[in-house]
Structures are given as C-alpha cells and as structure tokens.
Scaffold this active site. Structure first.
Site, PDB file in Angstrom:
ATOM      1  N   HIS A  45      -3.371   7.463   2.438  1.00  0.00           N
ATOM      2  CA  HIS A  45      -3.752   6.125   1.990  1.00  0.00           C
ATOM      3  C   HIS A  45      -5.144   5.804   2.541  1.00  0.00           C
ATOM      4  O   HIS A  45      -5.459   6.123   3.684  1.00  0.00           O
ATOM      5  CB  HIS A  45      -2.732   5.101   2.498  1.00  0.00           C
ATOM      6  CG  HIS A  45      -3.130   3.689   2.199  1.00  0.00           C
ATOM      7  ND1 HIS A  45      -3.573   3.288   0.956  1.00  0.00           N
ATOM      8  CD2 HIS A  45      -3.168   2.586   2.995  1.00  0.00           C
ATOM      9  CE1 HIS A  45      -3.859   2.003   0.999  1.00  0.00           C
ATOM     10  NE2 HIS A  45      -3.631   1.552   2.222  1.00  0.00           N
TER      11      HIS A  45
ATOM     12  N   ASN B 101      -9.982  -0.094   0.120  1.00  0.00           N
ATOM     13  CA  ASN B 101      -8.521   0.009   0.069  1.00  0.00           C
ATOM     14  C   ASN B 101      -8.027  -0.547  -1.266  1.00  0.00           C
ATOM     15  O   ASN B 101      -8.074  -1.751  -1.498  1.00  0.00           O
ATOM     16  CB  ASN B 101      -7.932  -0.776   1.249  1.00  0.00           C
ATOM     17  CG  ASN B 101      -6.413  -0.698   1.305  1.00  0.00           C
ATOM     18  OD1 ASN B 101      -5.766  -0.236   0.365  1.00  0.00           O
ATOM     19  ND2 ASN B 101      -5.842  -1.162   2.399  1.00  0.00           N
TER      20      ASN B 101
ATOM     21  N   CYS C  52       0.818  -1.225   0.000  1.00  0.00           N
ATOM     22  CA  CYS C  52       0.000   0.000   0.000  1.00  0.00           C
ATOM     23  C   CYS C  52       0.847   1.268   0.000  1.00  0.00           C
ATOM     24  O   CYS C  52       0.331   2.358  -0.279  1.00  0.00           O
ATOM     25  CB  CYS C  52      -0.954   0.007   1.192  1.00  0.00           C
ATOM     26  SG  CYS C  52      -2.108  -1.367   1.163  1.00  0.00           S
TER      27      CYS C  52
END
Ligand code: COA
Length: 317
Positions: A244, A274, A116
């Site tokens: 994020h 996500n 990520c």
C-alpha cells in the site's frame, strides 16, 4: 483438480489533473512546503479528479484496461467487486454502476468497504467465490476519489492523498500449477476506529497520522509473516513487494524487513500519493504493464488502513 484463481490481467487509471506539492500548497493556501511533504511521506505529486471523474468512471476505465490485458470480453465477467470508501452513491454500489458502464449483463456486483485495505479484502472475497465455484471470472477493483472527502485546510491530511483506480481480472483455473492467489490474510481492530476515519458519510477525513504510523510497520510485518508461513515460503522466495502506497518510510521499512533490494519494491507513492483502495492495484498494474512482474514471479501484496484494517495476499503470476 486444484481449482485456483489467477490474476489474468491488471489495469490502472488516473485522472489527468496532476498537482505537485508546490502547486497544491499554493492552490489551497497551505502552510506547508514541498520539502516537508517529500521528507515525511515521499510524495511529490498526486492526480486529482476533475468535475466529470467519479469512482465509477475511474473504476470502469481501470477495469476495461484489465480486461484488455487479460484478453477477456466483458460478457465473460461473472461478477464485480469494487473496494471503495468514496462511492458515488450510498447505493447503488459503485460495482453496480461499473457493471452498467462496462455493459456486463449478468452476475453480481457489490462494494467492499475496508478503507486502504479494501483491495486486499475485495481480492480475498473474489478469490473465495471462485474457489467455492460461485464464479469463474471476477473483476476486483479499487476506485477512489478522496479529494471529495478531504479537508483542504488541514495540512496534516490533505497533502497525503490522491485519486485513481486499479483493477484485476480474477479467472478460475482448474490446473493452475503453482500459479494463482495462494492465500489472503485479513484483520481488523474496530476499537481503533478513532485514529483514522471519515466524519459521517461525506467527510472530512480525520487522521492521527503519527498513531497510524506507529502501528503500520508492526501490523504489516505480522501479516506478511503470516502469509509466508501459511505457504511455507521464505522471505528470499518473494520476488516483488507491492505495498500500500501511504508513506515511503513505511514502504522502505517493509522492504528492509523482507530483505528485498529497493528495486524489488514497487513504489508509486511519489507520483500517486495515497489512493487508498486503488493504491495496490495501481502499483500492480504499473509493474505488470512495464514488464517488471513476469509469469512465475511470487508477489506479496499488503495494506493497512482505517478500521483499523490490515491484510496481505501472496500471489504467483
Ligand atoms: N506541512 C508542514 N508541517 C506539517 C504538515 C504539513 N503538511 N503536516 C503536519 N505538520 C506538522 C505538524 O503540525 C507537527 O508540528 P508540531 O510538531 O509543531 O505539532 C509536525 O509537522 C510533525 O507532525 P507529525 O504528525 O508528528 O509528523 P510525522 O513525522 O508523523 O509525519 C505523517 C506525518 C502523516 C506523514 C505520518 O505520520 C504518516 O505518514 N503517518 C501514517 C499515515 C498513513 O499511513 N495513513 C494512511 C494509512 S492508510
């Protein structure tokens, strides 16, 4: 001369197939609820790849949109860096596939693997290559199809992720004034690999969500402080936080830490879930595209993910 890289254009692309929480639970027979997922993560829906969507196809479309916004022809691209943990092949890289899809005939193409945090890592590499004089125009992409590496019977992970891609065009500017990528800050702690990882190369993804959660705000706070201190700027100077998009509770905690009003924090987690390396450039593309982020704005990007990896970038548009 004060050569710097500037973000000349942003683009995002999401698969057309959208599943809300209730539809996801029904489709996979999950013992969960819309209420649980919303309360614990802030996620309401996610886009999932169809049979023809790949990291390459999603990434190439995001890149086309970024190039169009920058007014730059693919022939001007000197290199492509794609952050992904879900490449279409072990090799060639997704970056090389995207190069072919765009019809780019010159320069380099490769992938960066930092889960990520991948986009922040890729941005850092692209920025460093421009500052070193190795390239004048670099496409930095995050492209992911996590739906292909999830265990759809594991309610503690599969409800949290989505598919998509985002991209920016980094362009060398010889007289940037105060614009451009001001600094990037990267970290890793490989000893913590076991709390968030993919089995082998094909999955499934495994995560001890509460252990990741416990570290996220501390590590992100530290790297954000590092970015501000490196540039001698105050929290109050930051116009936008583009974090994020993993969990609304982590995002809100970071907004509070910076003293930013909630409308200065770009949020897509409710609609995208996500999307790993794609989440920051997708959020950036949305906020630049709808006119929230404007020339002159100081923007802070941050992310944490498997590795553990974490990082931040400070950019003036
Ligand atoms: N639906 C219903 N219940 C669920 C569930 C779901 N989808 N997933 C887990 N649960 C249950 C668990 O089994 C557990 O039950 P138990 O107490 O009976 O054992 C309970 O909910 C609490 O689980 P826990 O993991 O402690 O919840 P949490 O408040 O930590 O929230 C996350 C879970 C995953 C949303 C949260 O930990 C998180 O977001 N972590 C960070 C993840 C992240 O950022 N990852 C990516 C970094 S890139």
């Amino acid at each position: 001369m004060s050569l710097r890289s500037v973000i000349a254009g942003c683009g995002g692309h999401l698969p057309s197939n959208v599943l809300d929480n209730a539809a996801l639970a029904a489709k996979f027979g999950l013992d969960t609820s819309d209420e649980w997922i919303r309360e614990r993560s802030g996620i309401c829906q996610r886009h999932l790849a169809g049979p023809d969507d790949t990291a390459t196809s999603l990434g190439a479309e995001a890149a086309r949109r970024a190039l169009a916004q920058a007014g730059i022809d693919p022939s001007e691209v000197d290199g492509i860096i794609c952050a992904t943990s879900t490449p279409d092949n072990a090799f060639p890289s997704t970056g090389a596939h995207i190069q072919a899809a765009l019809g780019v005939k010159k320069g380099f193409a490769f992938d960066v693997s930092a889960a990520c945090t991948g986009f922040i890592y890729a941005l850092s590499v692209g920025d460093a290559m421009i500052r070193a004089g190795q390239a004048r125009c670099v496409l930095v992409i995050g492209a992911e199809v996590y739906s292909r590496i999830l265990d759809w019977s594991d309610r503690s992970t599969c409800v949290l992720f989505g598919d998509g891609a985002g991209a920016v065009v980094l362009r060398a500017e010889d007289e940037p004034g105060d614009r451009g990528v001001l600094s990037t800050h990267l970290h890793a702690d490989g000893s913590q690999a076991g709390i968030l990882y993919v089995e082998g190369t094909t999955g499934p993804l495994k995560m001890a969500g509460n252990l990741v959660f416990r570290q996220a705000v501390n590590k992100l706070s530290a790297v954000v402080d590092e970015a501000l201190a490196a540039n001698k700027v105050e929290k109050a100077d930051v116009k936008w936080l583009v974090p994020h998009q993993a969990n609304i509770r982590i995002i809100d905690a970071m907004g509070r830490k910076l003293g930013l009003s909630p409308d200065r924090v770009v949020k897509t987690v409710d609609r995208h879930a996500n999307t790993s390396a794609a989440s920051v450039p997708l959020a950036l593309a949305e906020a630049v595209g709808d006119g929230r982020i404007r020339p002159g704005d100081l923007v802070l990007l941050e992310a944490i993910g498997g590795g553990l990896t974490w990082g931040a970038a400070l950019v003036r548009f």
